[in-house]
Scaffold this active site. Structure first.
Site, PDB file in Angstrom:
ATOM      1  N   ALA A  82       0.882  -1.059   0.104  1.00 49.87           N
ATOM      2  CA  ALA A  82       0.044   0.048  -0.116  1.00 49.87           C
ATOM      3  C   ALA A  82       1.036   1.242  -0.061  1.00 49.87           C
ATOM      4  O   ALA A  82       1.850   0.922   0.492  1.00 49.87           O
ATOM      5  CB  ALA A  82      -0.924   0.018   1.348  1.00 49.87           C
ATOM      6  N   GLY A 125       0.794  -5.138   0.816  1.00 50.64           N
ATOM      7  CA  GLY A 125      -0.650  -5.146  -0.063  1.00 50.64           C
ATOM      8  C   GLY A 125      -0.143  -5.680  -1.382  1.00 50.64           C
ATOM      9  O   GLY A 125      -1.065  -6.382  -1.968  1.00 50.64           O
ATOM     10  N   GLU A 128      -0.430  -9.555  -0.514  1.00 49.41           N
ATOM     11  CA  GLU A 128      -1.735  -9.666  -0.383  1.00 49.41           C
ATOM     12  C   GLU A 128      -2.586  -9.722  -1.864  1.00 49.41           C
ATOM     13  O   GLU A 128      -3.543 -10.384  -2.100  1.00 49.41           O
ATOM     14  CB  GLU A 128      -2.379  -8.634   0.383  1.00 49.41           C
ATOM     15  CG  GLU A 128      -2.066  -8.684   1.854  1.00 49.41           C
ATOM     16  CD  GLU A 128      -2.429  -7.689   2.707  1.00 49.41           C
ATOM     17  OE1 GLU A 128      -2.069  -6.456   2.425  1.00 49.41           O
ATOM     18  OE2 GLU A 128      -3.178  -7.841   3.734  1.00 49.41           O
ATOM     19  N   GLU A 148       4.826  -5.154   7.082  1.00 52.56           N
ATOM     20  CA  GLU A 148       3.981  -4.043   7.847  1.00 52.56           C
ATOM     21  C   GLU A 148       4.180  -3.959   9.566  1.00 52.56           C
ATOM     22  O   GLU A 148       4.212  -2.738   9.885  1.00 52.56           O
ATOM     23  CB  GLU A 148       2.497  -4.280   7.845  1.00 52.56           C
ATOM     24  CG  GLU A 148       1.709  -4.325   6.523  1.00 52.56           C
ATOM     25  CD  GLU A 148       1.802  -5.597   5.712  1.00 52.56           C
ATOM     26  OE1 GLU A 148       2.670  -6.498   5.972  1.00 52.56           O
ATOM     27  OE2 GLU A 148       0.980  -5.624   4.628  1.00 52.56           O
TER      28      GLU A 148
HETATM   29  N1  COA Z   1       4.538   3.428  -0.724  1.00 52.96           N
HETATM   30  C1  COA Z   1       4.950   4.224  -1.069  1.00 52.96           C
HETATM   31  N2  COA Z   1       6.074   4.579  -1.716  1.00 52.96           N
HETATM   32  C2  COA Z   1       6.835   3.351  -1.950  1.00 52.96           C
HETATM   33  C3  COA Z   1       6.529   2.044  -1.338  1.00 52.96           C
HETATM   34  C4  COA Z   1       5.266   2.184  -0.795  1.00 52.96           C
HETATM   35  N3  COA Z   1       4.856   0.961  -0.464  1.00 52.96           N
HETATM   36  N4  COA Z   1       7.476   1.557  -1.656  1.00 52.96           N
HETATM   37  C5  COA Z   1       8.387   1.946  -2.520  1.00 52.96           C
HETATM   38  N5  COA Z   1       7.948   3.303  -2.701  1.00 52.96           N
HETATM   39  C6  COA Z   1       8.790   4.375  -3.270  1.00 52.96           C
HETATM   40  C7  COA Z   1       9.906   4.925  -2.709  1.00 52.96           C
HETATM   41  O1  COA Z   1       9.509   5.909  -1.441  1.00 52.96           O
HETATM   42  C8  COA Z   1      10.698   5.420  -3.673  1.00 52.96           C
HETATM   43  O2  COA Z   1      10.103   6.764  -4.175  1.00 52.96           O
HETATM   44  P1  COA Z   1      11.127   7.999  -4.487  1.00 52.96           P
HETATM   45  O3  COA Z   1      12.025   7.421  -5.635  1.00 52.96           O
HETATM   46  O4  COA Z   1      10.407   9.095  -4.851  1.00 52.96           O
HETATM   47  O5  COA Z   1      11.815   8.447  -3.028  1.00 52.96           O
HETATM   48  C9  COA Z   1      10.551   4.534  -4.828  1.00 52.96           C
HETATM   49  O6  COA Z   1       9.202   3.948  -4.603  1.00 52.96           O
HETATM   50  C10 COA Z   1      11.549   3.497  -5.078  1.00 52.96           C
HETATM   51  O7  COA Z   1      11.639   2.899  -3.936  1.00 52.96           O
HETATM   52  P2  COA Z   1      13.264   2.738  -3.112  1.00 52.96           P
HETATM   53  O8  COA Z   1      12.834   2.696  -1.654  1.00 52.96           O
HETATM   54  O9  COA Z   1      13.974   3.916  -3.306  1.00 52.96           O
HETATM   55  O10 COA Z   1      13.432   1.711  -3.623  1.00 52.96           O
HETATM   56  P3  COA Z   1      14.816   0.496  -3.182  1.00 52.96           P
HETATM   57  O11 COA Z   1      15.362  -0.467  -3.787  1.00 52.96           O
HETATM   58  O12 COA Z   1      15.899   1.343  -2.228  1.00 52.96           O
HETATM   59  O13 COA Z   1      14.012  -0.331  -1.911  1.00 52.96           O
HETATM   60  C11 COA Z   1      12.114  -1.608  -1.214  1.00 52.96           C
HETATM   61  C12 COA Z   1      12.904  -1.133  -2.369  1.00 52.96           C
HETATM   62  C13 COA Z   1      10.881  -2.329  -1.925  1.00 52.96           C
HETATM   63  C14 COA Z   1      12.974  -2.605  -0.271  1.00 52.96           C
HETATM   64  C15 COA Z   1      11.467  -0.167  -0.493  1.00 52.96           C
HETATM   65  O14 COA Z   1      10.992   0.551  -1.350  1.00 52.96           O
HETATM   66  C16 COA Z   1      10.587  -0.497   0.659  1.00 52.96           C
HETATM   67  O15 COA Z   1      10.940  -1.172   1.675  1.00 52.96           O
HETATM   68  N6  COA Z   1       9.049  -0.113   0.176  1.00 52.96           N
HETATM   69  C17 COA Z   1       8.289  -0.424   1.310  1.00 52.96           C
HETATM   70  C18 COA Z   1       7.650  -1.815   1.392  1.00 52.96           C
HETATM   71  C19 COA Z   1       6.760  -1.945   2.542  1.00 52.96           C
HETATM   72  O16 COA Z   1       7.092  -1.555   3.612  1.00 52.96           O
HETATM   73  N7  COA Z   1       5.586  -2.045   2.197  1.00 52.96           N
HETATM   74  C20 COA Z   1       4.197  -2.374   2.943  1.00 52.96           C
HETATM   75  C21 COA Z   1       3.606  -1.189   3.061  1.00 52.96           C
HETATM   76  S1  COA Z   1       1.930  -1.231   4.076  1.00 52.96           S
END
Ligand code: COA
Length: 274
Positions: A82, A125, A128, A148
């Site tokens: 999400a 999500g 999910e 989460e």
């Molecule tokens: N919601 C909003 N934005 C998200 C996102 C999310 N769940 N997951 C990734 N993004 C965005 C990042 O903020 C970033 O945006 P920006 O370039 O404008 O700063 C872009 O997507 C790329 O992600 P980034 O974190 O820079 O990539 P990474 O390779 O360093 O890391 C992940 C990848 C997947 C490990 C990391 O993005 C992450 O942990 N995301 C969240 C996962 C999460 O907690 N999901 C559950 C949500 S309830």
């Protein structure tokens, strides 16, 4: 349909009808599910349920765009969860209304077959969404997880319930309580995905399975899906009785006679209820 969700109707090789290839399209945000994407998914579900041409729905994430010069490429993602930016300052009442009749339920409640084609991150999500589909096919670079807990949350799109049914209690506890991710091979080992193939083979393999399913009688497919699902809600005794009744009822359908006669004549069945 909005730009955040792309739908390509691919022809069925077995005759008329299509396979809907649905792409969640926010690659700059790793296809994270904001309200716009979730509304578009619900709309897509309504559309595919009502559209008799659609025989199978494949859900995937958009590939990363080429990076601007000097910037690193974004990673491949199915859906990275999400959209966390939409959680800031929200309270329970906001979330209850935002997540009412949500996109995960809309996918889960589709009567037609659904496949998640996962290349890259399937987190929160995103995991999910994959669990709301009937079948999951992953590339070797897929990563699954329910992180989460790291946000002080738990899965909210049916993740705890559907994961338990797919991978069992112990693995769900570990994934949800640790928030650690697992690789495609680990996902295969615990039964979270049906197949793992190279990124280059992913679409061909997924479409092969989609085409095989789409070549069957749609009315029989719907009975199969509903009957298998009933195992989640009933003990084995009731479930076997439900199956026996569904099986018997199929003997009153045209497609059962068409299928049986085609087998005996060594021909391909021309389903009435495609
Ligand atoms: N919601 C909003 N934005 C998200 C996102 C999310 N769940 N997951 C990734 N993004 C965005 C990042 O903020 C970033 O945006 P920006 O370039 O404008 O700063 C872009 O997507 C790329 O992600 P980034 O974190 O820079 O990539 P990474 O390779 O360093 O890391 C992940 C990848 C997947 C490990 C990391 O993005 C992450 O942990 N995301 C969240 C996962 C999460 O907690 N999901 C559950 C949500 S309830």
């Amino acid at each position: 349909m909005s730009d955040v969700l792309l739908i390509e109707e691919m022809p069925c090789e077995s005759g008329d009808g299509t396979i809907a290839m649905v792409t969640i399209n926010r690659p700059e945000k790793l296809n994270a599910l904001n309200q716009e994407v979730m509304a578009a998914i619900k709309e897509m579900c309504r559309w595919s349920e009502e559209n008799d041409d659609v025989r199978c729905i494949v859900i995937t994430g958009a590939k990363p765009n080429p990076p601007p010069e000097g910037k690193r490429a974004k990673p491949n993602a199915f859906v990275a969860g999400a959209d966390i930016t939409e959680f800031v300052g929200k309270k329970s009442n906001d979330i209850r209304s935002l997540f009412k009749d949500n996109a995960w339920e809309a996918i889960w409640n589709l009567s037609k077959p659904t496949i998640a084609m996962v290349d890259g991150f399937a987190l929160g999500g995103g995991c999910e969404i994959a669990c709301s589909c009937d079948i999951r096919i992953a590339s070797t670079r897929a990563v699954f997880g329910t992180p989460e807990i790291k946000l002080g949350l738990i899965p909210g799109g049916g993740g705890t319930q559907r994961l338990v049914n797919i991978v069992g209690l112990g693995k769900t506890m570990e994934m949800v309580m640790s928030g650690e991710t697992i690789s495609a091979d680990e996902a295969l080992a615990i039964g979270l995905v049906n197949h793992v193939v190279s990124p280059e083979e992913l679409e061909t393999r997924t479409m092969g399975i989609a085409q095989s399913i789409a070549s069957k009688s749609m009315s029989t497919l719907k009975v199969a899906k509903k009957t298998i699902r009933s195992a989640l809600e009933n003990g084995i005794g009731d479930g076997v009785a439900i199956e026996a009744e569904a099986f018997a009822n199929l003997f009153d359908t045209e497609d059962k006679e068409i299928g049986v006669q085609a087998f005996l004549a060594r021909e391909n069945p021309e389903w009435k209820h495609r």
